[in-house]
Design a protein around this motif. Structure first.
Motif, PDB file in Angstrom:
ATOM      1  N   SER A  80       1.290  -1.193   0.017  1.00  0.00           N
ATOM      2  CA  SER A  80       0.144   0.068   0.235  1.00  0.00           C
ATOM      3  C   SER A  80       0.863   1.919  -0.519  1.00  0.00           C
ATOM      4  CB  SER A  80      -0.872   0.217   1.341  1.00  0.00           C
ATOM      5  OG  SER A  80      -0.468   0.230   2.240  1.00  0.00           O
ATOM      6  N   LEU A  82       0.560   5.958   0.451  1.00  0.00           N
ATOM      7  CA  LEU A  82      -0.225   6.792   0.036  1.00  0.00           C
ATOM      8  C   LEU A  82       0.250   7.805  -1.511  1.00  0.00           C
ATOM      9  CD1 LEU A  82      -2.260   9.335   2.114  1.00  0.00           C
ATOM     10  CD2 LEU A  82       0.164  10.538   2.814  1.00  0.00           C
ATOM     11  N   ASP A  83      -0.832   8.096  -2.139  1.00  0.00           N
ATOM     12  CA  ASP A  83       0.091   8.060  -3.531  1.00  0.00           C
ATOM     13  C   ASP A  83      -0.702  10.613  -4.075  1.00  0.00           C
ATOM     14  OD1 ASP A  83       0.472   7.501  -5.879  1.00  0.00           O
ATOM     15  OD2 ASP A  83      -1.192   9.085  -6.542  1.00  0.00           O
ATOM     16  N   VAL A  84      -0.195  11.238  -4.039  1.00  0.00           N
ATOM     17  CA  VAL A  84      -0.924  12.131  -3.734  1.00  0.00           C
ATOM     18  C   VAL A  84       0.140  13.342  -5.513  1.00  0.00           C
ATOM     19  CG1 VAL A  84       0.565  14.203  -2.390  1.00  0.00           C
ATOM     20  CG2 VAL A  84       0.546  12.256  -1.441  1.00  0.00           C
ATOM     21  N   ALA A 100      -4.102  12.765  -1.504  1.00  0.00           N
ATOM     22  CA  ALA A 100      -3.530  12.487  -0.989  1.00  0.00           C
ATOM     23  C   ALA A 100      -4.596  11.012  -0.491  1.00  0.00           C
ATOM     24  CB  ALA A 100      -3.489  12.446   0.915  1.00  0.00           C
ATOM     25  N   GLU A 102      -4.768   7.374  -0.073  1.00  0.00           N
ATOM     26  CA  GLU A 102      -4.201   5.196   0.057  1.00  0.00           C
ATOM     27  C   GLU A 102      -4.425   4.592  -0.575  1.00  0.00           C
ATOM     28  OE1 GLU A 102      -4.040   3.699   3.962  1.00  0.00           O
ATOM     29  OE2 GLU A 102      -3.499   1.775   3.335  1.00  0.00           O
ATOM     30  N   SER A 104      -4.007   0.648  -2.565  1.00  0.00           N
ATOM     31  CA  SER A 104      -3.549  -0.537  -1.948  1.00  0.00           C
ATOM     32  C   SER A 104      -4.013  -1.602  -3.273  1.00  0.00           C
ATOM     33  CB  SER A 104      -3.965  -0.559  -0.591  1.00  0.00           C
ATOM     34  OG  SER A 104      -5.010  -1.345  -0.653  1.00  0.00           O
ATOM     35  N   PHE A 121       4.437   9.282  -4.062  1.00  0.00           N
ATOM     36  CA  PHE A 121       4.459   8.451  -3.177  1.00  0.00           C
ATOM     37  C   PHE A 121       4.485   7.892  -1.748  1.00  0.00           C
ATOM     38  CE2 PHE A 121       5.277   5.340  -6.777  1.00  0.00           C
ATOM     39  CZ  PHE A 121       6.048   4.199  -5.788  1.00  0.00           C
ATOM     40  N   SER A 122       4.113   7.695  -1.386  1.00  0.00           N
ATOM     41  CA  SER A 122       5.212   6.874  -0.127  1.00  0.00           C
ATOM     42  C   SER A 122       4.873   5.760   0.523  1.00  0.00           C
ATOM     43  CB  SER A 122       4.637   8.094   1.392  1.00  0.00           C
ATOM     44  OG  SER A 122       3.847   8.243   1.204  1.00  0.00           O
ATOM     45  N   LEU A 124       4.234   3.131   2.523  1.00  0.00           N
ATOM     46  CA  LEU A 124       3.182   2.368   3.508  1.00  0.00           C
ATOM     47  C   LEU A 124       3.778   1.277   4.514  1.00  0.00           C
ATOM     48  CD1 LEU A 124      -0.443   4.426   3.452  1.00  0.00           C
ATOM     49  CD2 LEU A 124       2.482   5.255   4.183  1.00  0.00           C
ATOM     50  N   TRP A 157       3.281  12.705   4.304  1.00  0.00           N
ATOM     51  CA  TRP A 157       3.372  11.381   3.728  1.00  0.00           C
ATOM     52  C   TRP A 157       2.355  10.041   4.805  1.00  0.00           C
ATOM     53  CZ3 TRP A 157       4.740  12.122  -1.350  1.00  0.00           C
ATOM     54  CH2 TRP A 157       4.835  12.789  -2.004  1.00  0.00           C
ATOM     55  N   ARG A 158       2.831  10.703   5.756  1.00  0.00           N
ATOM     56  CA  ARG A 158       2.172   9.175   7.370  1.00  0.00           C
ATOM     57  C   ARG A 158       3.720   8.622   7.515  1.00  0.00           C
ATOM     58  NH1 ARG A 158      -3.048   7.257   4.806  1.00  0.00           N
ATOM     59  NH2 ARG A 158      -2.457   5.507   6.106  1.00  0.00           N
TER      60      ARG A 158
END
Ligand SMILES: Cc1cn([C@H]2C[C@H](O)[C@@H](COP(=O)(O)OP(=O)(O)O[C@H]3O[C@@H](C)C(=O)[C@@H](O)[C@H]3O)O2)c(=O)[nH]c1=O
Length: 184
Positions: A80, A82-84, A100, A102, A104, A121-122, A124, A157-158
């Motif tokens: 998964s 986090l898409d920005v 942002a 999520e 997955s 993206f980051s 997770l 970005w969590r």
């Protein structure tokens, strides 16, 4: 297919219909006609990309400039993220704002990121495999970007900052004001 337009016009969250049975699942990961109906135009995708990243990786924020601008249809095959997406269309009423979402392997959501947006993206999960279609070819000279931790954009970005993994190019990326001055 369910879809929602985000607060950034033209940027859509897509949720394909998933058919589950005793064998597993089936879904249409891409359907040109359905996407064109949702968007009101038909992006002509010319390149598919895939990347794998470990937890804490932040890729972005990236775009290609001018005639090389790319719209992207992005999704996650494993894990998964986090898409920005950041709106940097010069005359947009939501200029500088971001969404942002999520994405997955589990929720199978996709994001359509129009041309004129920064994207990143980051990761997770422990690992993530990310896949996306682009409506314009890669062009190294046209690449542009903004540092993912730019204070003006203030993206959460969590990921704890000490766990973030960035490419050298992204570590050295310009700030948002510098991009603004280039685009205006
Ligand atoms: C993006 C891209 C990179 N490459 C090469 C250049 C480089 O040697 C290697 C890795 O490139 P990068 O470090 O730029 O990869 P990455 O940081 O994953 O870049 C990508 O980030 C996400 C957030 C996006 O939105 C994409 O458009 C793209 O910019 O792959 C291609 O050959 N074709 C491509 O389309």
């Amino acid at each position: 297919m369910k879809y929602t337009e985000t607060k950034l016009s033209g940027c859509f969250i897509l949720e394909p219909a998933v058919f589950e049975d005793e064998r597993g699942y089936f879904f249409e990961s891409y359907n040109e006609n359905k996407l064109a109906e949702i968007l009101g135009h038909n992006p002509h995708f010319v390149q598919d990309n895939q990347s794998k990243s470990q937890f804490g990786v932040v890729r972005g924020l990236h775009m290609q400039a001018g005639d090389h601008a790319q719209a992207k249809l992005v999704r996650v095959l494993e894990g998964s993220v986090l898409d920005v997406a950041v709106d940097v269309r010069p005359n947009s009423p939501t200029y500088g704002q971001h969404v942002a979402v999520e994405l997955s392997a589990e929720n199978k959501k996709q994001l359509f990121v129009p041309r004129g947006f920064l994207h990143g993206f980051s990761v997770l999960s422990e690992q993530a495999v990310f896949s996306y279609k682009c409506d314009n070819n890669y062009n190294k000279e046209a690449e542009d970007g903004v540092h993912p931790l730019d204070p003006q954009l203030a993206i959460d970005w969590r990921i704890p900052v000490h766990r973030m993994i960035l490419s050298q190019k992204d570590k050295e990326a310009q700030n948002f004001t510098a991009l603004y001055n280039k685009l205006k």
